[in-house]
Design a protein around this motif. Structure first.
Motif, PDB file in Angstrom:
ATOM      1  N   ALA A  70      -0.304  -9.781  -3.943  1.00 36.00           N
ATOM      2  CA  ALA A  70      -0.595 -10.843  -2.995  1.00 36.00           C
ATOM      3  C   ALA A  70       0.261 -10.670  -1.746  1.00 36.00           C
ATOM      4  CB  ALA A  70      -0.329 -12.210  -3.626  1.00 36.00           C
ATOM      5  N   PHE A  71      -0.075  -9.688  -0.941  1.00 33.91           N
ATOM      6  CA  PHE A  71       0.657  -9.429   0.287  1.00 33.91           C
ATOM      7  C   PHE A  71       0.022 -10.196   1.433  1.00 33.91           C
ATOM      8  CE2 PHE A  71       2.631  -5.960  -1.813  1.00 33.91           C
ATOM      9  CZ  PHE A  71       3.775  -5.694  -1.086  1.00 33.91           C
ATOM     10  N   GLY A  72       0.830 -10.467   2.410  1.00 39.01           N
ATOM     11  CA  GLY A  72       0.323 -11.034   3.642  1.00 39.01           C
ATOM     12  C   GLY A  72       1.091 -10.464   4.801  1.00 39.01           C
ATOM     13  N   ALA A  73       0.778 -10.902   5.994  1.00 34.52           N
ATOM     14  CA  ALA A  73       1.519 -10.444   7.149  1.00 34.52           C
ATOM     15  C   ALA A  73       2.937 -10.975   7.083  1.00 34.52           C
ATOM     16  CB  ALA A  73       0.837 -10.929   8.423  1.00 34.52           C
ATOM     17  N   THR A  74       3.827 -10.294   7.781  1.00 35.40           N
ATOM     18  CA  THR A  74       5.226 -10.699   7.730  1.00 35.40           C
ATOM     19  C   THR A  74       5.837 -10.648   9.116  1.00 35.40           C
ATOM     20  OG1 THR A  74       7.391 -10.226   6.801  1.00 35.40           O
ATOM     21  CG2 THR A  74       6.007  -8.343   7.258  1.00 35.40           C
ATOM     22  N   SER A  99       1.913   9.180  17.608  1.00 32.39           N
ATOM     23  CA  SER A  99       3.115   9.984  17.419  1.00 32.39           C
ATOM     24  C   SER A  99       4.369   9.122  17.543  1.00 32.39           C
ATOM     25  CB  SER A  99       3.158  11.101  18.461  1.00 32.39           C
ATOM     26  OG  SER A  99       4.350  11.845  18.349  1.00 32.39           O
ATOM     27  N   GLY A 100       5.382   9.447  16.715  1.00 29.89           N
ATOM     28  CA  GLY A 100       6.640   8.728  16.798  1.00 29.89           C
ATOM     29  C   GLY A 100       7.003   8.045  15.498  1.00 29.89           C
ATOM     30  N   ALA A 101       7.981   7.148  15.585  1.00 33.70           N
ATOM     31  CA  ALA A 101       8.497   6.447  14.414  1.00 33.70           C
ATOM     32  C   ALA A 101       8.132   4.972  14.477  1.00 33.70           C
ATOM     33  CB  ALA A 101      10.008   6.613  14.329  1.00 33.70           C
ATOM     34  N   TRP A 102       7.784   4.422  13.312  1.00 33.54           N
ATOM     35  CA  TRP A 102       7.331   3.036  13.213  1.00 33.54           C
ATOM     36  C   TRP A 102       8.013   2.392  12.009  1.00 33.54           C
ATOM     37  CZ3 TRP A 102       3.811   1.705  17.053  1.00 33.54           C
ATOM     38  CH2 TRP A 102       3.224   2.788  17.734  1.00 33.54           C
ATOM     39  N   GLY A 103       8.388   1.131  12.161  1.00 35.28           N
ATOM     40  CA  GLY A 103       9.065   0.453  11.060  1.00 35.28           C
ATOM     41  C   GLY A 103       8.617  -0.977  10.895  1.00 35.28           C
ATOM     42  N   GLY A 104       8.746  -1.476   9.670  1.00 33.50           N
ATOM     43  CA  GLY A 104       8.382  -2.856   9.380  1.00 33.50           C
ATOM     44  C   GLY A 104       8.868  -3.261   8.016  1.00 33.50           C
ATOM     45  N   VAL A 105       8.482  -4.458   7.622  1.00 33.27           N
ATOM     46  CA  VAL A 105       8.901  -5.022   6.340  1.00 33.27           C
ATOM     47  C   VAL A 105       7.660  -5.537   5.616  1.00 33.27           C
ATOM     48  CG1 VAL A 105      10.341  -6.742   5.186  1.00 33.27           C
ATOM     49  CG2 VAL A 105      11.096  -5.743   7.346  1.00 33.27           C
ATOM     50  N   TRP A 106       7.485  -5.095   4.373  1.00 32.20           N
ATOM     51  CA  TRP A 106       6.402  -5.624   3.552  1.00 32.20           C
ATOM     52  C   TRP A 106       6.735  -7.045   3.124  1.00 32.20           C
ATOM     53  CZ3 TRP A 106       2.223  -2.759   3.725  1.00 32.20           C
ATOM     54  CH2 TRP A 106       2.322  -1.376   3.793  1.00 32.20           C
ATOM     55  N   THR A 107       5.716  -7.799   2.802  1.00 29.63           N
ATOM     56  CA  THR A 107       5.895  -9.134   2.260  1.00 29.63           C
ATOM     57  C   THR A 107       5.384  -9.147   0.825  1.00 29.63           C
ATOM     58  OG1 THR A 107       5.630 -10.172   4.406  1.00 29.63           O
ATOM     59  CG2 THR A 107       5.279 -11.564   2.478  1.00 29.63           C
ATOM     60  N   VAL A 108       6.156  -9.738  -0.072  1.00 28.18           N
ATOM     61  CA  VAL A 108       5.826  -9.744  -1.492  1.00 28.18           C
ATOM     62  C   VAL A 108       5.344 -11.126  -1.900  1.00 28.18           C
ATOM     63  CG1 VAL A 108       6.706  -9.291  -3.815  1.00 28.18           C
ATOM     64  CG2 VAL A 108       7.600  -8.001  -1.876  1.00 28.18           C
ATOM     65  N   ALA A 151      -4.130  -3.333  -6.288  1.00 30.27           N
ATOM     66  CA  ALA A 151      -2.983  -3.718  -5.478  1.00 30.27           C
ATOM     67  C   ALA A 151      -3.258  -3.448  -4.009  1.00 30.27           C
ATOM     68  CB  ALA A 151      -1.749  -2.937  -5.929  1.00 30.27           C
ATOM     69  N   HIS A 152      -2.779  -4.346  -3.160  1.00 30.62           N
ATOM     70  CA  HIS A 152      -2.953  -4.155  -1.729  1.00 30.62           C
ATOM     71  C   HIS A 152      -1.806  -4.825  -0.996  1.00 30.62           C
ATOM     72  CE1 HIS A 152      -4.833  -8.054  -2.516  1.00 30.62           C
ATOM     73  NE2 HIS A 152      -4.504  -8.379  -1.283  1.00 30.62           N
ATOM     74  N   ALA A 153      -1.573  -4.412   0.239  1.00 23.15           N
ATOM     75  CA  ALA A 153      -0.484  -4.940   1.036  1.00 23.15           C
ATOM     76  C   ALA A 153      -0.839  -4.837   2.504  1.00 23.15           C
ATOM     77  CB  ALA A 153       0.792  -4.149   0.757  1.00 23.15           C
ATOM     78  N   THR A 154      -0.214  -5.675   3.317  1.00 22.50           N
ATOM     79  CA  THR A 154      -0.372  -5.589   4.765  1.00 22.50           C
ATOM     80  C   THR A 154       0.985  -5.735   5.427  1.00 22.50           C
ATOM     81  OG1 THR A 154      -0.750  -7.953   5.005  1.00 22.50           O
ATOM     82  CG2 THR A 154      -2.703  -6.566   4.680  1.00 22.50           C
TER      83      THR A 154
END
Length: 848
Positions: free
Chosen positions: A26-30, A63-72, A154-157
C-alpha cells in the motif's frame, strides 16, 4: 540445477526488490522530508557519461542522479533510494544503478545494483537483476520523476528529484580490515572481552581470533553449559553500515579436550520457539584453547560456527572467542564475514553476553571418544603448493575459472585420499578453521543427499527400488495423471512430466519453474504435508515420463517422502531416511555430523529431510563422500552403495541421460540420476562424460575419470567446470594412449577478422526468445523476454569477437571464435567449452 532463494531472502534486504512482495502493498506518494545524504551506497566506479549529440533531448534529460523516499503502508515513511542513469544511448537503452538505504523492520542492510533498461514513450523501464526481476518505471512530471515499482501484487510510487551533486551520494565506509602488525595482541584484548559496554566500528582480521605471541596451553579446563541470549550484531554491506542482524540464542554444553574446545551438540540448534516462529539456527564446531600472558591469568578459547536459515540453504560462517577460568567467562566476541548466499553478502560483528554453568555433561565419555575418532579419521589437508604434479600447470592457477576470489569460500582437489586446498577465504582473511567451514550446498544436496539415500536403499533391498512407483508410497493429490507410473529413478533424473512453465520440448531452460512465485511459496511451506500438497499443484506437460528433463526441486522432495515411506515399510515406523543415510553411509566413512534441513512440523515431530537442498558439508565431508563415489560405493571391504546403479549415475555404464539442450564444444550437457554431465574429448581422442554435482551460486563437485575429484563452493553465480576438469587432468591423464576408434575431429573453419567485420555488425542474431543486435558503432544490445542489456564489442586482429555486457556475465569480457553455416553462426567461447548457435537476421530487428 539450482535452488534460488533470493526472493525470500530479499524480504529482509531490499526495497524495489522482492522485499515488497509481502510488505509494501500500500504505497502512496511521499513528501521527501528525510535527509538521504550518504544513506544509499554506490559502486566506487559509478560514472555518469554525458549524452552524446545523437541522443535526443527527450532521452538525454533522464541522465544524471535522482533521489527520493518510498512511503510504506498508509503513509509511513520508507527508505531512501537513488537512481543513477549512467548512460543514455540514441535508441533509448540505458545503463543505471539503483540503490536503497536501510529501513527498520524491512531493510537491515543497504544495497545497490547495476541494471540495464530502456526509455520508450517517455517512460524509463528497468528490471533489477535478481531472481524475481522486479520492474521499475520512471517518467517526468514537471522537473521530477514519478517512480513506480511492481513485483507481482506489490507496488509502490515515489517522486524522485534530481541530485545536483552526485558526489554526495554514497554511504560512509567502515575501516578496512588489517592483519596484525606484530605479535602483540592489540585487538580482542582481555580488557575488551570483559567490558560489557565494548563496541567496535567493524570486523577485525581473523588472526585475532587465534593464538598470538608466545601462546601456551590453556591453564583451565572448561566443562559445562555456555549460554548466550538472542542478540543483535552490528552489520554492514560492502562496507556500508546496516541496522544489524540477529545472533540466535543457544545453551549448549562444551568441554575442553587437549588443546580443543568441543560442543556437545553438533547439529542445528534452534531457539525453543522455532517451531512457532522459525528463525535462524546455529551449528557449532570444535575450536581451540590456549593461554596468552596478557590475559590476566585467564585462558582463551575460540571456535567456528555457522548460521543457517529455516527456509533456504544459505550459510554464514563465523568465529567466536572468549576468555575463561575455572568459574567465569567473559563476553563472547563474534564476527561473520563469509557466506554462501550471493544475495546478501553482509558482515556481522559484536560482543554478546555469555554465561557459564560448570557441571557434568551427559554422555561425556561417549562424546570425548567420538571426538577422538573424528580426529583420527580426518582427511589429511595439504596446501595447493603441494599438488602432486610433475610441473606447474596453467590450469592450477586458472582452477576457479571466472569465479572472482571473493566469490569463493573453499576450493581444491581430492587426490588419493588427500585434500589439496587452494583457498578457504573470508573478507577478513583466511578462515582459520577451514576443515570446519560449512557450505550451503543447495542442489549439490540432490546428489549427496537424495542420490546417496536411494543408492543405499538399493544396496540394502536390491536395485529394484529404482523402479518403485512414487504413487505407491505417497498419496498423490494432483488433479492430472502426470504422476502415474513415475518411478523413483524418474524423479531422481528429473524426467517427470510435471510443471507449469516450459511446455516446449525444445525449450532452452531445463528448469523453468525453479525461480517462480509458486516455487518460493513451496520453499516457505514448513511441514511435509504442506510441501507435498503444493508440489502436486504443478501442472502436466504434454509428454510421457522419461522423455524430457524438467528440473523441479519439489520432485526431489516428493521422492524423499516416498523413500522414507518405503524405508518405514521395510524397517518399521520408527525408521527415518536421514538417520539411515547418516548411520549407514556417512558415519562408516568418517562423517560423524551431517546437519541438513528438514521440514518443521507444527506438533514438534521429526520432519522429513528436504533432500533437494539443505546439506551443509565441510571440505572434509566432501573428500570422504567423493572418495566413496569414486570407489564405486565400497568402503573398507563393505559395499555401502549399489555399485551397478552408481556406475550408471556416474556415466560409467549405460546411457548418459537426457540432454538439457545446453550445447558445448564436445556435445550436449546431460542430467541423469541427480548428476549433471559434460562431454569432454582429450587430446588423445578419448571421450568421457564427466559427471558433476551443481548447486545454486556456483557450487561444484566434479568426479573425474582418473579418480581425482574437484570442488568449489562459491556464490558468484559462475558455472564453468571446465577449468576444474582440466586442472584435474593435469594431475594425471584421463587416458594414456590414442583410442583406435578415435576419429580425428576438425572444427569448422572460423571466420577471419575481416570476415567478422563484414558479417556481424549491423545484423541481429539469436535463438528462442533471445535477440542480440551488434551495432556498427561498437555497441550491442540484447533483449530476452522483458529484460534488456547493453554492451560493447570488438574484433581482435586474430579473428575473435569479444563482447562485454553492462550486467550479464559478471560484466567480464568474453571472446569467441565464430564459424558460419549459411545463416547459422556458431560462437565458441575461446577459453571455455560453451557454444552458442544463433540464427542471423540481416539488419536491425524491431526493438533495437
Amino acid at each position: 540445477m539450482l535452488t534460488r532463494p533470493g526472493m525470500i531472502a530479499s524480504v529482509r534486504s531490499v526495497v524495489g526488490a522482492a522485499a515488497l512482495v509481502t510488505t509494501l502493498l500500500a504505497f502512496g506518494a511521499t513528501v521527501d522530508a528525510r535527509d538521504c545524504a550518504r544513506a544509499t551506497p554506490l559502486p566506487a566506479n559509478t560514472r555518469i557519461t554525458p549524452p552524446a549529440t545523437a541522443v535526443s533531448s527527450q532521452l538525454a534529460k533522464f541522465s544524471g542522479a535522482w533521489g527520493g523516499v518510498w512511503t510504506v503502508g498508509s503513509g509511513d515513511e520508507g527508505p531512501c533510494s537513488t537512481l543513477v542513469v549512467e548512460e543514455v544511448f540514441p535508441n533509448g537503452f540505458v545503463r543505471v544503478i539503483y540503490s536503497v538505504g536501510t529501513q527498520p523492520d524491512l531493510i537491515p542492510q543497504p544495497h545497490s545494483w547495476r541494471a540495464s533498461g530502456r526509455i520508450e514513450d517517455g517512460v524509463l523501464r528497468f528490471e533489477l537483476p535478481i531472481v524475481t526481476r522486479p520492474e521499475f518505471r520512471y517518467q517526468f512530471t514537471g522537473p521530477d520523476l514519478a517512480a513506480t515499482f511492481k513485483d507481482g501484487p506489490a507496488h509502490a510510487t515515489m517522486t524522485a528529484t534530481r541530485i545536483a551533486d552526485p558526489s554526495q551520494i554514497g554511504c560512509p565506509r567502515l575501516p578496512s580490515v588489517a592483519a596484525p602488525a606484530g605479535i602483540k595482541r592489540d585487538r580482542i584484548t582481555v580488557t575488551e572481552l570483559l567490558d560489557t559496554a565494548w563496541s567496535d566500528p567493524g570486523p577485525v582480521h581473523n588472526d585475532y581470533f587465534m593464538p598470538m605471541g608466545t601462546a601456551a596451553p590453556a591453564r583451565h579446563p572448561l566443562r559445562g553449559t555456555l549460554t548466550i541470549p538472542a542478540s543483535t550484531l552490528s552489520s554492514a554491506n560492502t562496507g556500508c553500515p546496516g541496522l544489524g542482524g540477529p545472533m540466535p540464542t543457544f545453551a549448549v554444553a562444551f568441554f575442553t579436550h587437549g588443546g580443543h574446545i568441543v560442543p556437545a551438540v553438533r547439529g542445528i540448534v534452534r531457539s525453543p520457539d522455532a517451531k512457532v516462529s522459525p528463525a535462524r539456527g546455529i551449528i557449532l564446531s570444535p575450536g581451540r584453547v590456549w593461554f596468552e600472558r596478557s590475559d590476566r591469568g585467564m585462558s582463551r578459547a575460540s571456535f567456528p560456527f555457522v548460521l543457517v536459515d529455516p527456509i533456504h540453504n544459505g550459510t554464514l560462517n563465523g568465529l567466536a572467542t572468549f576468555v575463561f577460568d575455572d568459574t567465569r567467562v567473559s563476553n563472547l566476541r563474534v564476527q561473520i564475514t563469509q557466506e554462501t548466499q550471493e544475495w546478501a553478502r553482509d558482515d556481522y560483528w559484536g560482543q554478546v553476553p555469555l554465561t557459564y554453568a560448570p557441571g557434568a555433561i551427559a554422555d561425556e565419555a561417549r562424546l570425548r571418544a567420538g571426538f577422538e575418532a573424528e580426529q583420527r579419521l580426518e582427511t589429511p589437508i595439504k596446501p595447493w603448493s603441494a599438488l602432486p604434479a610433475a610441473t606447474p600447470g596453467p590450469w592450477f592457477d586458472a582452477f576457479d575459472g571466472d569465479a572472482a576470489p571473493d566469490d569463493v569460500s573453499a576450493n581444491g582437489l581430492v587426490i588419493d585420499g588427500v585434500l589439496y586446498v587452494k583457498d578457504c577465504r573470508t573478507r577478513s582473511g583466511p578462515y582459520p578453521y577451514c576443515r570446519h567451514m560449512r557450505h550451503g550446498a543447495f542442489s549439490v544436496t540432490k546428489s549427496l543427499g537424495a542420490a546417496i539415500a536411494l543408492l543405499r536403499l538399493a544396496a540394502k533391498y536390491g536395485d529394484g527400488v529404482f523402479d518403485l512407483k512414487i504413487a505407491d508410497y505417497v498419496p498423490v493429490t494432483a488433479t492430472h495423471d502426470g504422476w502415474q507410473d513415475v518411478t523413483f529413478a524418474d524423479a531422481l533424473s528429473m524426467v517427470v512430466p510435471i510443471g507449469d512453465s516450459g511446455a516446449r520440448r525444445d525449450g532452452p531452460d531445463p528448469q523453468p519453474d525453479e525461480n517462480k512465485p509458486k516455487f518460493f511459496g513451496w520453499m516457505a511451506a514448513r511441514t511435509a504435508q504442506e510441501k507435498l500438497e503444493r508440489g502436486f499443484t504443478y501442472g502436466r506437460y504434454p509428454w510421457a515420463r522419461g522423455e524430457v528433463v524438467r528440473y523441479n526441486t519439489a520432485v526431489t522432495f516428493t521422492l524423499g517422502a516416498a523413500m522414507d515411506a518405503f524405508l518405514k515399510q521395510k524397517a518399521g515406523p520408527n525408521a527415518h531416511l536421514w538417520d539411515m543415510v547418516v548411520d549407514e553411509v556417512y558415519r562408516p566413512i568418517g562423517i560423524f555430523h551431517a546437519p541438513t534441513m528438514h521440514t518443521l512440523e507444527l506438533d514438534g515431530s521429526r520432519g522429513l529431510p528436504l533432500l533437494g537442498y539443505g546439506l551443509t558439508p565441510t571440505i572434509d565431508d566432501t573428500a570422504k563422500l567423493t572418495t566413496l563415489l569414486q570407489q564405486r560405493g565400497r568402503h573398507d571391504g563393505t559395499q555401502i552403495l549399489s555399485a551397478g546403479k552408481l556406475d550408471e549415475a556416474l556415466r560409467r555404464t549405460g546411457p548418459p541421460g537426457l540432454s538439457t539442450l545446453r550445447n558445448t564444444r564436445y556435445g550436449d550437457q546431460r542430467y541423469h540420476l541427480s548428476f549433471w554431465s559434460i562431454p569432454y574429448r582429450t587430446e588423445l581422442g578419448c571421450r568421457f562424460e564427466i559427471p558433476f554435482m551443481l548447486g545454486y551460486g556456483g557450487n561444484f563437485v566434479v568426479l573425474l575419470p582418473n579418480g581425482v575429484s574437484a570442488f568449489r563452493f562459491a556464490d558468484g553465480n559462475t558455472y564453468d567446470p571446465e577449468t576444474m576438469i582440466l586442472a584435474g587432468e593435469a594431475i594425471r591423464p584421463f587416458c594414456t594412449s590414442t583410442r583406435a576408434d578415435a576419429a580425428p575431429t576438425s572444427p569448422p573453419p572460423r571466420l577471419s577478422a575481416a570476415e567478422l567485420q563484414a558479417e556481424l555488425p549491423g545484423n541481429t542474431f539469436g535463438a528462442g526468445g533471445l535477440q542480440v543486435f551488434i551495432a556498427p558503432d561498437g555497441l550491442q544490445y540484447v533483449t530476452v523476454g522483458s529484460g534488456v542489456d547493453v554492451g560493447r564489442w570488438r574484433i581482435t586482429p586474430e579473428g575473435a569477437y569479444c563482447r562485454t555486457w553492462n550486467v550479464a556475465d559478471g560484466r567480464r569480457e568474453r571472446c569467441y571464435d565464430v564459424s558460419r553455416d549459411s545463416e547459422t553462426f556458431t560462437f565458441s567461447v575461446r577459453d571455455r567449452w560453451t557454444v552458442l548457435r544463433w540464427t542471423r537476421t540481416r539488419g536491425r530487428a524491431a526493438g533495437f
